[in-house]
Design an enzyme around this catalytic site. Structure first.
Site, PDB file in Angstrom:
ATOM      1  N   GLU A 134     -52.099  -5.927 -44.925  1.00  0.00           N
ATOM      2  CA  GLU A 134     -52.153  -4.506 -45.261  1.00  0.00           C
ATOM      3  C   GLU A 134     -53.562  -4.075 -45.661  1.00  0.00           C
ATOM      4  O   GLU A 134     -54.010  -2.992 -45.298  1.00  0.00           O
ATOM      5  CB  GLU A 134     -51.160  -4.187 -46.386  1.00  0.00           C
ATOM      6  CG  GLU A 134     -49.704  -4.272 -45.975  1.00  0.00           C
ATOM      7  CD  GLU A 134     -49.326  -3.233 -44.933  1.00  0.00           C
ATOM      8  OE1 GLU A 134     -50.047  -2.225 -44.789  1.00  0.00           O
ATOM      9  OE2 GLU A 134     -48.316  -3.432 -44.242  1.00  0.00           O
ATOM     10  N   TYR A 156     -50.481   3.244 -51.408  1.00  0.00           N
ATOM     11  CA  TYR A 156     -49.918   2.856 -50.111  1.00  0.00           C
ATOM     12  C   TYR A 156     -49.670   1.352 -50.052  1.00  0.00           C
ATOM     13  O   TYR A 156     -48.583   0.907 -49.682  1.00  0.00           O
ATOM     14  CB  TYR A 156     -50.838   3.264 -48.950  1.00  0.00           C
ATOM     15  CG  TYR A 156     -50.432   2.553 -47.687  1.00  0.00           C
ATOM     16  CD1 TYR A 156     -49.330   2.978 -46.960  1.00  0.00           C
ATOM     17  CD2 TYR A 156     -51.101   1.392 -47.271  1.00  0.00           C
ATOM     18  CE1 TYR A 156     -48.902   2.281 -45.834  1.00  0.00           C
ATOM     19  CE2 TYR A 156     -50.681   0.693 -46.155  1.00  0.00           C
ATOM     20  CZ  TYR A 156     -49.591   1.141 -45.442  1.00  0.00           C
ATOM     21  OH  TYR A 156     -49.159   0.445 -44.353  1.00  0.00           O
ATOM     22  N   ASP A 180     -48.323   6.330 -44.569  1.00  0.00           N
ATOM     23  CA  ASP A 180     -49.685   6.266 -44.046  1.00  0.00           C
ATOM     24  C   ASP A 180     -49.896   7.451 -43.107  1.00  0.00           C
ATOM     25  O   ASP A 180     -49.050   8.350 -43.011  1.00  0.00           O
ATOM     26  CB  ASP A 180     -49.939   4.936 -43.343  1.00  0.00           C
ATOM     27  CG  ASP A 180     -49.212   4.816 -42.005  1.00  0.00           C
ATOM     28  OD1 ASP A 180     -48.309   5.640 -41.719  1.00  0.00           O
ATOM     29  OD2 ASP A 180     -49.548   3.887 -41.236  1.00  0.00           O
ATOM     30  N   CYS A 217     -45.978   8.757 -31.091  1.00  0.00           N
ATOM     31  CA  CYS A 217     -46.346  10.060 -31.668  1.00  0.00           C
ATOM     32  C   CYS A 217     -47.779   9.991 -32.183  1.00  0.00           C
ATOM     33  O   CYS A 217     -48.051  10.193 -33.367  1.00  0.00           O
ATOM     34  CB  CYS A 217     -45.374  10.414 -32.793  1.00  0.00           C
ATOM     35  SG  CYS A 217     -45.472  12.137 -33.347  1.00  0.00           S
ATOM     36  N   CYS A 240     -44.312  12.327 -25.689  1.00  0.00           N
ATOM     37  CA  CYS A 240     -42.992  12.805 -26.101  1.00  0.00           C
ATOM     38  C   CYS A 240     -41.884  12.316 -25.175  1.00  0.00           C
ATOM     39  O   CYS A 240     -40.722  12.228 -25.590  1.00  0.00           O
ATOM     40  CB  CYS A 240     -42.997  14.327 -26.180  1.00  0.00           C
ATOM     41  SG  CYS A 240     -44.138  14.991 -27.437  1.00  0.00           S
ATOM     42  N   CYS A 293     -40.352   9.291 -26.758  1.00  0.00           N
ATOM     43  CA  CYS A 293     -39.875   9.394 -28.142  1.00  0.00           C
ATOM     44  C   CYS A 293     -38.358   9.209 -28.208  1.00  0.00           C
ATOM     45  O   CYS A 293     -37.613   9.839 -27.453  1.00  0.00           O
ATOM     46  CB  CYS A 293     -40.250  10.750 -28.736  1.00  0.00           C
ATOM     47  SG  CYS A 293     -39.728  10.935 -30.469  1.00  0.00           S
ATOM     48  N   CYS A 305     -36.922  17.147 -32.221  1.00  0.00           N
ATOM     49  CA  CYS A 305     -38.232  17.205 -32.859  1.00  0.00           C
ATOM     50  C   CYS A 305     -38.605  18.668 -33.004  1.00  0.00           C
ATOM     51  O   CYS A 305     -38.734  19.396 -32.012  1.00  0.00           O
ATOM     52  CB  CYS A 305     -39.273  16.474 -32.019  1.00  0.00           C
ATOM     53  SG  CYS A 305     -40.968  16.672 -32.628  1.00  0.00           S
TER      54      CYS A 305
END
Length: 294
Positions: free
Chosen positions: A39, A122, A140, A193, A200, A203, A208
């Site tokens: 991370e 985070y 994030d 995205c 799209c 997706c 959406c």
């Protein structure tokens, strides 16, 4: 049926099960310490650059005490060109605290994680979620973008205090599903995205708001800072010299590493000293932190 807030959790989780990348820190048996390292490394750094360095660190420093026993200079050299080398020193200090105060283990509690050196909001929640499977919101840039588009029908704006609460409201009630949902939401933003060219057609979400509104543009245009010619690049060039050296070097070697703007070079050198990444010896030489003999 969609979960709270307009994200269809079932559709997202099904997609993640089939499409998630095979990243090494997602595999079973990876420790919380190794996830924490991933991370820290992944902050503002692409996966393709992080993966080989992370593998090296896991092999070399599989537990916090192993990293803590190494010098700052060793850590900075191993960090290489991941960017923002101050993160390497913070991780080194974090390892020392974990070894000395937490029995060489990474705590699962968010508040305890936040108390560790270099661990922000985070990272603390990411470790609690991805290492320990807790039901905590992990926000994030990718998550914020997906939520802004799918739920609010707009492009992402500046970070807000509402982000955590809004994301938490989207989490499935089941703890195990919530942890996977957080990973899936992040993955959707990273792979589909995306900021500039969202696909799209790929997706998995059946609805959406952003698409339904005709994919409106952002109200303000964000400008991406170029790396070429910046203070960051100058700092990197100076650090390259010291990482490649076997000991302290004379100032002239640093001067030759960045000749385009002496004032910028001086500014970069001063900032590296202030950040504790390098040090100056008693006789005026320069070295990585811990190698100056001061």
């Amino acid at each position: 049926m969609a979960e709270q807030g307009g994200i269809d959790a079932a559709a997202l989780l099904d997609w993640y099960r089939d499409e998630a990348r095979e990243l090494p820190w997602r595999r079973s048996g990876v420790s919380a310490w190794q996830i924490l390292m991933s991370e820290i490394m992944l902050q503002q750094t692409p996966v393709v650059r992080v993966e080989p360095i992370w593998r090296e660190w896991v092999a070399r420093w599989p537990v916090p005490s192993a990293l803590a026993a190494s010098s700052q200079a060793e850590v900075l050299r191993a960090w290489g060109k991941l960017g923002y080398p101050r993160r390497a020193l913070r991780l080194h200090e974090c390892a020392r605290v974990l070894a000395e105060q937490h029995g060489d283990a990474v705590p699962a509690d968010v508040e305890l994680l936040l108390a560790l050196p270099g661990i922000g909001a985070y990272t603390a929640r990411a470790v609690a979620c991805f290492a320990y499977g807790q039901r905590v919101p992990v926000v994030d840039t990718n998550v914020r973008r997906v939520v802004a588009r799918a739920v609010h029908g707009r492009e992402v704006g500046n970070p807000s205090a509402r982000d955590l609460a809004e994301t938490e409201a989207l989490l499935p009630r089941s703890v195990s599903r919530a942890a996977t949902f957080s990973a899936a939401l992040m993955e959707l933003g990273a792979l589909v995205c995306t900021a500039r060219t969202p696909d799209c057609s790929r997706c998995p979400l059946p609805r959406c708001s952003w698409v339904e509104k005709g994919r409106p543009a952002a109200e303000t245009v964000r400008r991406t800072q170029k790396y070429e010619g910046t203070d960051r690049q100058a700092r990197g060039r100076l650090l390259d010299v010291l990482r490649a050296a076997t000991g302290p070097v004379e100032r002239i070697r640093l001067d030759l590493a960045w000749t385009r703007d002496p004032g910028q070079r001086d500014r970069a050198l001063d900032s590296l000293l202030v950040d504790g990444l390098i040090e100056q010896t008693a006789d005026g030489l320069f070295a990585l932190a811990g190698e100056g003999g001061v």
